[in-house]
Design an enzyme around this catalytic site. Structure first.
Site, PDB file in Angstrom:
ATOM      1  N   CYS A  23       3.206   3.321  -0.694  1.00 41.54           N
ATOM      2  CA  CYS A  23       3.201   4.028   0.597  1.00 41.54           C
ATOM      3  C   CYS A  23       3.741   5.454   0.519  1.00 41.54           C
ATOM      4  CB  CYS A  23       4.000   3.239   1.632  1.00 41.54           C
ATOM      5  SG  CYS A  23       3.454   1.539   1.810  1.00 41.54           S
ATOM      6  N   HIS A 155       9.653   7.363   8.365  1.00 38.60           N
ATOM      7  CA  HIS A 155       8.582   6.563   7.764  1.00 38.60           C
ATOM      8  C   HIS A 155       8.171   5.470   8.747  1.00 38.60           C
ATOM      9  CE1 HIS A 155       6.107   5.058   4.544  1.00 38.60           C
ATOM     10  NE2 HIS A 155       6.670   3.856   4.626  1.00 38.60           N
ATOM     11  N   HIS A 193      -0.609   2.435   9.948  1.00 42.20           N
ATOM     12  CA  HIS A 193      -0.026   2.795   8.655  1.00 42.20           C
ATOM     13  C   HIS A 193      -1.128   2.962   7.606  1.00 42.20           C
ATOM     14  CE1 HIS A 193       2.524   3.200   5.321  1.00 42.20           C
ATOM     15  NE2 HIS A 193       3.060   2.001   5.241  1.00 42.20           N
TER      16      HIS A 193
END
Length: 321
Positions: A23, A155, A193
Site C-alpha cells: 500500500c 493513510h 483504497h
C-alpha cells in the site's frame, strides 16, 4: 517491463524501475524519485502508480483475511469501521527542480521511509511506535516545528487496527507538540483504497486543497472511534466539511503505510502565487498563440480552450514554453 516501456517511448535514460511495497508503493516511489533528484542522479522524474482490481482472487484473499468492509463502505476513523474498500486509480505526477519549473503545484520539503521490522503482532500488524519515529525524524530533519503543520493527510483505511494505531502515532509525534488543533483526513473515505496507488491519490487530494484553498471533507463519519485520545482531548480534528486551508505557504504532512510494515511520510508546502488582475497583460499588444499536436483534433482542442478563456499572459507563455 512497464517502466522500461515508458523510458523507451519517451527516450529517458535515467533510473527506471517498479517499486512494490504494497500500500505504500507510490509513497516510496516518490521518496526515491525525490532522493534521485536531490543527489544529482537525474534532473526530473515521472512517478506513476496504477491499481486495477481485475482478478477476483485477490479480493477473495483479502476478504478471507478479514480486512475488507462487508458492506462496501469505507468508514475511516468511525466507531463502526469494519474494513477497507478496494478501489482503482491511475495517477501520475512530474517532479523537477523548482528553478526549472514552468508550473508549480507544491514544493516537496522532505520525504522519508522506514520499516517496522519484527513485530509480536505479526507481519501484517502495523507499528504505532515506528510510525511515530518516522514522523518525528522527518520533521526534525527538515527543521519544521509541528506547530507549523496545517493539515495531515492520514493513510486512514477504515480498519479496526490500522486507524487507532496511526491516529495515536500522529497525536504523539505532532499533535501533542503542536499547540493548536491539528486537522486530519483521509481520501480513502471518499474513493476507497487503491492500495499501491493510494499515496499518490493522497497527494492529489492535498494538491486540490492547495489549489482551491479548501480541504475536501471526509465521508461516512458518524461516531468517532473510541480510544483515539488526540481526538477525544481535542488535539486532533477530523475534517468532515469543506475547511479552509490557511496560509499561502501552508505545510501539509502525508502518511502512506504499507501492508507488511513499509512506512512513508512526505512533507509538502503550498506554493500560492497570487494572480494580478486575472493574468491580464499590462499592455494591449496582441498575443500570437502557437501550438502543436499529433492530430488536427488535438490542435483545435487546445485552440478552442484558449479562445474560450479570457486572455492570461501566463497561460499563453506556458503554452509557448
Amino acid at each position: 517491463m512497464l517502466p522500461h516501456r515508458l523510458s523507451y517511448y519517451l527516450k529517458l535514460k535515467g533510473p527506471s524501475f517498479t517499486v512494490d511495497t504494497a500500500c505504500s508503493s507510490s509513497g516510496n516511489a516518490l521518496h526515491l524519485a525525490f532522493k534521485s533528484i536531490r543527489c544529482g542522479q537525474c534532473e526530473t522524474a515521472i512517478v506513476a502508480s496504477c491499481h486495477l482490481t481485475i482478478h477476483p482472487g485477490t479480493t477473495v484473499q483479502f476478504f478471507r483475511l478479514g480486512v475488507l468492509s462487508p458492506d462496501g463502505i469505507p468508514k475511516v476513523f468511525d466507531e463502526d469501521a469494519n474494513g477497507y474498500v478496494r478501489s482503482e486509480a491511475c495517477t501520475c505526477i512530474f517532479l523537477q527542480k523548482s528553478k526549472n519549473a514552468k508550473r508549480i503545484y507544491a514544493r516537496i520539503i522532505n520525504a522519508k521511509s522506514n520499516c517496522d521490522g519484527f513485530k509480536k503482532g505479526g507481519l501484517t500488524f502495523p507499528s504505532s511506535q515506528i510510525q511515530e519515529e518516522l514522523m518525528t525524524e522527518v520533521y526534525k530533519e527538515s527543521n519544521i516545528n509541528p506547530s507549523k503543520v496545517s493539515y495531515v493527510e492520514a493513510h486512514g483505511t477504515g480498519t479496526q487496527v490500522g486507524d487507532p494505531i496511526e491516529v495515536n502515532a500522529i497525536d504523539r509525534a505532532l499533535a501533542k507538540k503542536c499547540g493548536k488543533q491539528l486537522l486530519i483526513g483521509s481520501v480513502k473515505s471518499n474513493i476507497g483504497h487503491p492500495e499501491p496507488a493510494s499515496g499518490m491519490c493522497s497527494i492529489i487530494k492535498v494538491l486540490i486543497a492547495m489549489e482551491t484553498g479548501f480541504i475536501p471533507p471526509n465521508k461516512n463519519l458518524r461516531r468517532v472511534r473510541k480510544g483515539l485520545e488526540g481526538i477525544e482531548q481535542n488535539r486532533i480534528k477530523i475534517v468532515t466539511e469543506a475547511t479552509e486551508l490557511l496560509d499561502n505557504d501552508a505545510i501539509v504532512g502525508l502518511n502512506n503505510f504499507g501492508f507488511g510494515g513499509s512506512n512513508c511520510h512526505v512533507i509538502l508546502q503550498r506554493f500560492k502565487k497570487q494572480k494580478i488582475n486575472g493574468g491580464l497583460p499590462k499592455d494591449d499588444v496582441p498575443r500570437l498563440i502557437c501550438v502543436s499536436g499529433r492530430t488536427n483534433e488535438a490542435v483545435l482542442k487546445i485552440l478552442d480552450d484558449v479562445s474560450n478563456k479570457s486572455l492570461d499572459e501566463e497561460y499563453v507563455g506556458l503554452l509557448h514554453q
